[in-house]
Design an enzyme around this catalytic site. Sequence first.
Site, PDB file in Angstrom:
ATOM      1  CB  SER A  43      -0.939   0.018   1.216  1.00  0.00           C
ATOM      2  OG  SER A  43      -0.202  -0.169   2.414  1.00  0.00           O
ATOM      3  CG  ASP A 335      -4.429   4.981   6.969  1.00  0.00           C
ATOM      4  OD1 ASP A 335      -3.219   4.816   7.262  1.00  0.00           O
ATOM      5  OD2 ASP A 335      -4.951   4.412   5.994  1.00  0.00           O
ATOM      6  CG  HIS A 338      -1.285   3.502   4.855  1.00  0.00           C
ATOM      7  ND1 HIS A 338      -2.488   2.979   5.249  1.00  0.00           N
ATOM      8  CD2 HIS A 338      -0.611   2.499   4.240  1.00  0.00           C
ATOM      9  CE1 HIS A 338      -2.557   1.712   4.873  1.00  0.00           C
ATOM     10  NE2 HIS A 338      -1.427   1.394   4.275  1.00  0.00           N
TER      11      HIS A 338
END
Length: 368
Positions: A43, A335, A338
């Site tokens: 990610s 978040d 991240h």
Amino acid sequence: MSNLRFQYFCFLLICVILCCPRNSLGDTCLRPKHVALYVFGDSGHDAGNMNYINGSLSAFRANHWPYGQTFFKFPSGRFSDGRLVPDFIAEYGKLPLIKPYLHPGYRFYTDGANFASAGAGALSETRQGSVLDLKTQVIYYKKVHMLLREELGDEAAQSLVSRSVHLISTGANDYAVYITNSTVLWSNSHQDYVSMVIGNISSAIQDIYNMGGRKFGIRNVGPLGCSPSMRVLKGGAAGDCVEEATKIVKLHNNQLYKMLIKLGNELQGFKYELTDYFTFLTELMNNPFKYGFKEGNVACCGSGPYRGIPNCGLKIEGIEDHKLCANVNDYVFFDYSHPTEKVNQKLSKLMWDGKGSGPYNLKALFEL
């Protein structure tokens, strides 16, 4: 005279168009030193591939608000309020934003392709069936490589691939699963598990090398045990870092460093940039004010202690709705795990022209 000049200009323009036709993969008339960017990983690099995988879990998709709120003004599939590291590296390398490989209709592979998948790891077993593991990403790269050879010819394709940079970020999800899954934990020692992860990363690099890739940008695994999600999961309200995660990540980073040195000695023409993401992010978390932030441990978006519950923009039954900070630029984390675009930009600058743990920086690799 001016009319003659105009006619001459038109003649030259027609010649250029005829000599440099565009095809489905981009411009066949590449600059002699044109460098493409091929992106692999999780990610931290995924520009939206998970948007196009049927059956993928919502936790691995960033296709909802407030993701993308600052730069794109819409949720692009990136786990950030804005751009990721590959976006900044593409900009520094004078390339357009590299789209996800699975994006419908995207074929401009002469500029690069993004194969990264949120939730994925170096091991095929990590969230198998829900993500694109590193081996699958390399298989997709092989398909792109074959298309380049068909469209450009063997010599031109090989020349392009050898000049291009291959950006890799992987491993964090393998260790997140290891720490939180008792079955995996009991069946493998720290050393054995790290050896498997490093072995898969090494195999992926060698597969890309065997297809002609020579330049690699690698980052190690960040301080996973101190992320908001890990603090909530293991540390509770006290928010202590998960020491077991920290230990195994440090073991990984040490082995990654040794593995790259080994490949550098064994593979002719192999060149790499290695970024110490662990130290970089730890410094920002511990000293946020020094780097223009106000909060180093609490996430901008989420719920629970440290906003470490992964429900940014999602409604999860039985869990309070997420909260969103007033100013994202004050935060290191966007978040549960991240970083914000502001952090990604600082990291990209370090990777581009800083001095990392490897012999090159990315700017040097692009210019070689």
